[in-house]
Design an enzyme around this catalytic site. Structure first.
Site, PDB file in Angstrom:
ATOM      1  N   GLU A 258     -11.362   5.336   4.775  1.00 38.78           N
ATOM      2  CA  GLU A 258     -10.863   6.190   5.861  1.00 38.78           C
ATOM      3  C   GLU A 258     -11.913   6.365   6.955  1.00 38.78           C
ATOM      4  OE1 GLU A 258      -7.869   7.141   6.481  1.00 38.78           O
ATOM      5  OE2 GLU A 258      -6.892   6.891   4.533  1.00 38.78           O
TER       6      GLU A 258
ATOM      7  N   TRP B 119      -5.196   0.850  10.496  1.00 38.43           N
ATOM      8  CA  TRP B 119      -5.326   0.863   9.039  1.00 38.43           C
ATOM      9  C   TRP B 119      -5.155  -0.544   8.462  1.00 38.43           C
ATOM     10  CZ3 TRP B 119      -7.836   3.216   5.639  1.00 38.43           C
ATOM     11  CH2 TRP B 119      -7.518   3.129   4.293  1.00 38.43           C
TER      12      TRP B 119
ATOM     13  N   TYR C  21       0.840  -1.205   0.000  1.00 36.28           N
ATOM     14  CA  TYR C  21       0.000   0.000   0.000  1.00 36.28           C
ATOM     15  C   TYR C  21       0.875   1.254   0.000  1.00 36.28           C
ATOM     16  CZ  TYR C  21      -3.189   3.568   1.765  1.00 36.28           C
ATOM     17  OH  TYR C  21      -3.908   4.724   1.928  1.00 36.28           O
TER      18      TYR C  21
END
Length: 190
Positions: free
Chosen positions: A40, A48, A18
């Protein structure tokens, strides 16, 4: 100077991929921007990596992040998704995703695209910060606060100033890669 990676991404292969391929690369495509908003806002209060590992579940649950289809989702869809283990099963976040799709579409209609609206906050420029250590990265800025307030005024939920700053980093409006990070100098295309 030896090239390194930002320290936050070193915990797993998903994080590294990522970081190296997406985080900090400017995004101008509305559907991709909507995907980032969904992810988000789902991340609020969670790590995350949890969201990255559930990304495909979100893709399936929310019609490949098509805001038009998501905006049409119903209470029955919410009830179904609350028990779907492939996503974060938080009713308020699921409802916020549907709500935010509607707000996203209103902005797209008003400004011609969500991208045009969003990138106007930085005068269509990438904000490249000087980041020498992970501790130099702010959690919130004046601009993310302004952006969050405007989104809230327009009906968005689960997108406060900290989440908006993470969104701005993820979508490349803000370049917070370490100065010596291998991903710092990705090509920026306006």
């Amino acid at each position: 100077m030896e090239k390194v990676r930002c320290s936050w991404c070193l915990g797993s292969p998903e994080y590294i991929h990522y970081h190296d391929t997406e985080w900090g690369v400017p995004v101008y495509d509305d559907q991709k921007l909507f995907e980032c908003i969904v992810l988000e806002s789902a991340q609020a209060g969670l790590s995350w990596i949890t969201i990255l590992r559930k990304r495909e579940g979100y893709r399936a649950a929310f019609y490949n992040f098509d805001p038009v289809k998501v905006a049409d989702m119903t209470k029955e869809d919410v009830d179904r998704l609350v028990v779907d283990e492939s996503i974060v099963r938080h009713r308020a976040k699921i409802e916020a995703t549907i709500n935010n799709a509607n707000a996203f579409l209103k902005i797209s209609e008003e400004f011609g695209s969500f991208s045009d609206y969003y990138w106007a906050f930085s005068d269509r420029k990438v904000i490249s910060n000087t980041i020498n250590t992970h501790e130099d990265v702010p959690a919130v800025t004046e601009l993310s606060t302004k952006f969050a307030k405007d989104l809230k005024k327009r009906g968005f939920k689960f997108l406060g100033a900290t989440t908006c700053y993470a969104f701005m980093q993820a979508t490349g409006m803000v370049n917070d890669h370490l100065q010596d990070c291998i991903a710092r100098e990705k090509p920026y295309v306006a």
